[in-house]
Design a protein around this motif. Sequence first.
Motif, PDB file in Angstrom:
ATOM      1  N   MET A 100      -1.733   3.020  -3.126  1.00  0.00           N
ATOM      2  CA  MET A 100      -0.949   4.050  -2.440  1.00  0.00           C
ATOM      3  C   MET A 100      -1.884   4.982  -1.683  1.00  0.00           C
ATOM      4  N   SER A 101      -1.533   5.316  -0.450  1.00  0.00           N
ATOM      5  CA  SER A 101      -2.354   6.251   0.310  1.00  0.00           C
ATOM      6  C   SER A 101      -2.377   7.601  -0.393  1.00  0.00           C
ATOM      7  N   ILE A 102      -3.420   8.378  -0.121  1.00  0.00           N
ATOM      8  CA  ILE A 102      -3.521   9.669  -0.802  1.00  0.00           C
ATOM      9  C   ILE A 102      -2.389  10.599  -0.373  1.00  0.00           C
ATOM     10  N   GLY A 103      -1.944  10.479   0.860  1.00  0.00           N
ATOM     11  CA  GLY A 103      -0.818  11.283   1.304  1.00  0.00           C
ATOM     12  C   GLY A 103       0.446  10.946   0.539  1.00  0.00           C
ATOM     13  N   GLU A 125       3.333  19.490   4.797  1.00  0.00           N
ATOM     14  CA  GLU A 125       2.906  20.073   3.526  1.00  0.00           C
ATOM     15  C   GLU A 125       1.715  19.319   2.950  1.00  0.00           C
ATOM     16  N   VAL A 126       1.703  17.994   3.101  1.00  0.00           N
ATOM     17  CA  VAL A 126       0.538  17.214   2.670  1.00  0.00           C
ATOM     18  C   VAL A 126      -0.704  17.682   3.422  1.00  0.00           C
ATOM     19  N   ASP A 142      -5.545   7.302   4.079  1.00  0.00           N
ATOM     20  CA  ASP A 142      -6.599   6.560   3.389  1.00  0.00           C
ATOM     21  C   ASP A 142      -6.176   6.179   1.970  1.00  0.00           C
ATOM     22  N   LEU A 143      -6.728   5.072   1.494  1.00  0.00           N
ATOM     23  CA  LEU A 143      -6.575   4.684   0.104  1.00  0.00           C
ATOM     24  C   LEU A 143      -7.664   5.362  -0.726  1.00  0.00           C
TER      25      LEU A 143
END
Length: 264
Positions: A100-103, A125-126, A142-143
Motif C-alpha cells: 500500500m502506498s504511504i498516502g 490532508e495527507v 511511494d511504497l
Amino acid sequence: MTRLTFENVWVRYGSGRSSHDAVRGVDLVVPDGRLVGLVGESGSGKSTLARAAVGLQEPSRGRILVDDVDVVGARGKTAAVRRQVQMVFQDANSSLNPRMSIGASIEEAFVVRGAGGGRAGRRAEVATLLELVELDPARAGDLPSQLSGGQRQRVSIARALAAEPRILLADEITSALDVSVQGTVLNLLMRVQRELDLTVLFISHNLAVVRQLCDDVAVMKDGEIVEVGPAASVIDDPQHPYTQELIAAIPRVGTPLFDRGAHR
C-alpha cells in the motif's frame, strides 16, 4: 489536551499453569500535555502496557482512563474516546502495509475517525500530514520499500496523527534506526508534541534519551512500576536499586542525539 491514567492495571497472557502476568498492578498518570518516559529492560512490560491502552491487549484487571472515561472494553461512544489514544510502533516495516502506498496507509485513519471531505480533501490532508513530519507530499504514492527507515517511521507518526489523537504512545520508535537518524526523529516528536499540544508516553530502554526528552519518567521492572518522578530527579538521584542499575549502564561519552532546548 488529555490525561491518560492507569489504575491497578494487570495484563495476563495465557491461562492456568501456563499463565503469566506481564503487567502487575500498575498505577501511572500521564498528565495533560506532558511527555512522560517509561523505561525498563526488554520484557519488563512496557509495550504490553501501551498495547492495553490502545485496545490491542485487554487488561485482566484494573482501569485505563482517558480523562475520566474508562476505555477498557470500549464500545460505542467509549470506543470513540479510546481512538484519542494512538500508538507509533517500534518497527515501521511491520506496521505499514508493504503493498500500500504511504498516502493510502495514512488515509486509512480517516476512515476510522469517520472523516469526510471527498477524495480531493483526503489527498490534501495527507499532504498536510506529510509536511508536518517533514516529508515531501509528492512521495504520497511511494511504497514503504522506497523509503529509508527514518522516513518510514515519519510515515508511521503521520498515520497515527491522522486519527487526530490527543494522546500519543511512542514505543521504542528510534531503536530500529541508525544513530545518525535517531536524533532527527526525536526532534520531530518533540516539535509535533508541542505544536499539537499532545500528551505523550515515550517508551524506551535508553535513559540517556529519556533524560533529555521527557518531563517525567516511570521505571518498570518485571511488570511493576518501581519508581516515578521528574526525569531529572529520578535519573540524577535514583532511589530504587533497579533504577540505579539502569543509570550505571548509561553511556557517558558522546554528545546528545538531539537539541531539547530548540523545542522549549
